[in-house]
Design an enzyme around this catalytic site. Structure first.
Site, PDB file in Angstrom:
ATOM      1  N   SER A 144      12.872   1.610   4.192  1.00 34.07           N
ATOM      2  CA  SER A 144      13.608   1.365   2.942  1.00 34.07           C
ATOM      3  C   SER A 144      12.795   1.955   1.805  1.00 34.07           C
ATOM      4  CB  SER A 144      13.753  -0.146   2.733  1.00 34.07           C
ATOM      5  OG  SER A 144      14.079  -0.443   1.398  1.00 34.07           O
ATOM      6  N   TYR A 158      10.573  -8.660   2.313  1.00 35.50           N
ATOM      7  CA  TYR A 158      11.410  -7.576   2.844  1.00 35.50           C
ATOM      8  C   TYR A 158      10.689  -6.232   2.668  1.00 35.50           C
ATOM      9  CZ  TYR A 158      15.287  -4.269   3.219  1.00 35.50           C
ATOM     10  OH  TYR A 158      16.076  -3.214   3.581  1.00 35.50           O
TER      11      TYR A 158
HETATM   12  N1  LIG Z   1      22.014  -1.042   2.711  1.00 36.17           N
HETATM   13  C1  LIG Z   1      20.936  -0.658   2.058  1.00 36.17           C
HETATM   14  O1  LIG Z   1      20.973  -0.421   0.838  1.00 36.17           O
HETATM   15  C2  LIG Z   1      19.648  -0.461   2.799  1.00 36.17           C
HETATM   16  C3  LIG Z   1      18.599   0.171   2.126  1.00 36.17           C
HETATM   17  C4  LIG Z   1      17.405   0.357   2.786  1.00 36.17           C
HETATM   18  C5  LIG Z   1      17.268  -0.034   4.109  1.00 36.17           C
HETATM   19  N2  LIG Z   1      18.318  -0.667   4.732  1.00 36.17           N
HETATM   20  C6  LIG Z   1      18.110  -1.073   6.119  1.00 36.17           C
HETATM   21  O2  LIG Z   1      19.199  -0.639   6.903  1.00 36.17           O
HETATM   22  C7  LIG Z   1      19.328  -1.477   8.044  1.00 36.17           C
HETATM   23  C8  LIG Z   1      20.776  -1.896   8.194  1.00 36.17           C
HETATM   24  O3  LIG Z   1      21.107  -2.757   7.113  1.00 36.17           O
HETATM   25  P1  LIG Z   1      22.543  -2.793   6.436  1.00 36.17           P
HETATM   26  O4  LIG Z   1      22.369  -2.449   5.012  1.00 36.17           O
HETATM   27  O5  LIG Z   1      23.508  -2.060   7.256  1.00 36.17           O
HETATM   28  O6  LIG Z   1      22.830  -4.371   6.481  1.00 36.17           O
HETATM   29  P2  LIG Z   1      23.947  -5.221   7.240  1.00 36.17           P
HETATM   30  O7  LIG Z   1      25.301  -4.693   6.957  1.00 36.17           O
HETATM   31  O8  LIG Z   1      23.625  -6.631   6.895  1.00 36.17           O
HETATM   32  O9  LIG Z   1      23.625  -4.949   8.777  1.00 36.17           O
HETATM   33  C9  LIG Z   1      22.523  -5.493   9.411  1.00 36.17           C
HETATM   34  C10 LIG Z   1      22.684  -5.296  10.903  1.00 36.17           C
HETATM   35  O10 LIG Z   1      21.530  -5.820  11.551  1.00 36.17           O
HETATM   36  C11 LIG Z   1      21.932  -6.690  12.580  1.00 36.17           C
HETATM   37  N3  LIG Z   1      20.964  -7.766  12.758  1.00 36.17           N
HETATM   38  C12 LIG Z   1      20.443  -8.619  11.855  1.00 36.17           C
HETATM   39  N4  LIG Z   1      19.642  -9.507  12.445  1.00 36.17           N
HETATM   40  C13 LIG Z   1      19.652  -9.211  13.771  1.00 36.17           C
HETATM   41  C14 LIG Z   1      19.053  -9.759  14.908  1.00 36.17           C
HETATM   42  N5  LIG Z   1      18.250 -10.841  14.833  1.00 36.17           N
HETATM   43  N6  LIG Z   1      19.287  -9.203  16.121  1.00 36.17           N
HETATM   44  C15 LIG Z   1      20.094  -8.128  16.227  1.00 36.17           C
HETATM   45  N7  LIG Z   1      20.711  -7.548  15.195  1.00 36.17           N
HETATM   46  C16 LIG Z   1      20.490  -8.092  13.970  1.00 36.17           C
HETATM   47  C17 LIG Z   1      23.287  -7.233  12.159  1.00 36.17           C
HETATM   48  O11 LIG Z   1      24.038  -7.552  13.324  1.00 36.17           O
HETATM   49  P3  LIG Z   1      24.398  -9.026  13.837  1.00 36.17           P
HETATM   50  O12 LIG Z   1      24.383  -9.939  12.659  1.00 36.17           O
HETATM   51  O13 LIG Z   1      25.745  -8.877  14.451  1.00 36.17           O
HETATM   52  O14 LIG Z   1      23.331  -9.319  14.849  1.00 36.17           O
HETATM   53  C18 LIG Z   1      23.890  -6.023  11.463  1.00 36.17           C
HETATM   54  O15 LIG Z   1      24.550  -5.208  12.394  1.00 36.17           O
HETATM   55  C19 LIG Z   1      18.372  -2.635   7.844  1.00 36.17           C
HETATM   56  O16 LIG Z   1      17.183  -2.423   8.567  1.00 36.17           O
HETATM   57  C20 LIG Z   1      18.086  -2.571   6.345  1.00 36.17           C
HETATM   58  O17 LIG Z   1      16.850  -3.155   6.016  1.00 36.17           O
HETATM   59  C21 LIG Z   1      19.495  -0.885   4.116  1.00 36.17           C
END
Ligand SMILES: NC(=O)c1ccc[n+]([C@@H]2O[C@H](COP(=O)([O-])OP(=O)(O)OC[C@H]3O[C@@H](n4cnc5c(N)ncnc54)[C@H](OP(=O)(O)O)[C@@H]3O)[C@@H](O)[C@H]2O)c1
Length: 253
Positions: A144, A158
């Site tokens: 991130s 985080y």
């Molecule tokens: N969106 C942003 O702006 C952003 C920016 C920088 C980095 N990121 C990173 O991108 C990645 C995806 O995030 P997102 O933004 O797409 O958020 P999101 O929509 O909340 O998706 C998170 C995903 O992680 C899974 N997850 C969470 N806890 C888990 C667990 N214990 N076991 C297995 N799966 C788990 C969830 O699936 P289930 O709940 O179905 O298990 C979901 O599919 C993350 O690593 C986040 O830190 C996002």
């Protein structure tokens, strides 16, 4: 050097947000997919939707909680058995919970640290076990932009977990250098997803489709590291690294 074709891609956290959209965009490019998360109903819906559009894409789904570390190895090995090889693993599952340290929410900060770092460590171990055995593979770790500096307030843990993920990726890259195994670390800026739907101040936020298109492009090029989208996050990344802390914290909102 030509980039090898990475036919089969495993994505964790594929039930929503970036993981779900990566699955759609990689499928559109003809990759076969191994998708996992805890919410299997959502994975099944995603599978049906992708299969309807891309009937030639092979797609397998499995339940996985990345905090169940033994299960991470079981599921990764099972996917490898399904496809014969795993060419790329995207360590994407993540959690954005958190509170300022010392305010009584160790539970939330611990959940985030465990999922984002120890869960990522388990996934990295499981992926590398397979890649070392195949003598090939591309590890992709989703960090991130918040990893650039220590961050205040609700994102302190985080940001620290994401910095740890980036260091893990770099250490692994140093370890496998000169072998057919490659490592990419992706630093996304704000991209619309479930994780930030309640975040009020998300500077430069882009749609899921646009943000993920930038991620997929960097991943396919197997860049060692990429700030995505490049504009404005390449210069913002430089600024975050070098600005005095009071200015850096303002930049991240
Ligand atoms: N969106 C942003 O702006 C952003 C920016 C920088 C980095 N990121 C990173 O991108 C990645 C995806 O995030 P997102 O933004 O797409 O958020 P999101 O929509 O909340 O998706 C998170 C995903 O992680 C899974 N997850 C969470 N806890 C888990 C667990 N214990 N076991 C297995 N799966 C788990 C969830 O699936 P289930 O709940 O179905 O298990 C979901 O599919 C993350 O690593 C986040 O830190 C996002």
């Amino acid at each position: 050097m030509n980039t090898p074709v990475r036919k089969t891609i495993l994505i964790t956290g594929a039930s929503s947000g970036l993981g779900e959209e990566m699955a759609r965009q990689f499928a559109a490019r003809g990759h076969d997919l191994a998708l996992c998360a805890r919410r299997t109903d959502r994975l099944e819906t995603l599978k049906a939707s992708i299969t309807a559009r891309h009937p030639d894409v092979r797609l397998e789904v499995r339940a996985l909680d990345v905090n169940d570390h033994d299960q991470v190895f079981v599921v990764f090995r099972a996917f490898r058995k399904d496809f014969g090889t795993l060419d790329r693993v995207v360590v994407n599952a993540g959690l954005g919970k958190g509170a300022p340290l010392g305010t009584g929410r160790f539970d939330a900060n611990r959940d985030t640290a465990m999922t984002n770092f120890v869960g990522a460590l388990a996934q990295t171990e499981a992926a590398l076990e397979i890649f070392r055995d195949q003598d090939a593979g591309h590890l992709v770790m989703i960090s991130s932009m918040s990893a650039m500096r220590g961050m205040p307030g609700t994102v302190t843990t985080y940001a620290a977990s994401k910095a740890a993920v980036a260091h893990l990726a770099e250490g692994v890259r140093a370890d496998v250098m000169g072998t057919p195994i490659t490592v990419s670390v992706i630093y996304p800026g704000y991209i619309r997803s479930e994780m930030n739907e309640k975040v009020k101040n998300a500077p430069f936020i882009v749609s899921t489709e646009k943000g993920v298109a930038a991620i997929v492009d960097a991943v396919e090029k197997e860049k060692a590291s990429a700030h995505v989208p490049a504009w404005p996050w390449v210069p913002v990344g430089q600024a975050l690294k070098h600005l005095p802390l009071p200015l850096a914290r303002k930049l991240m909102g």
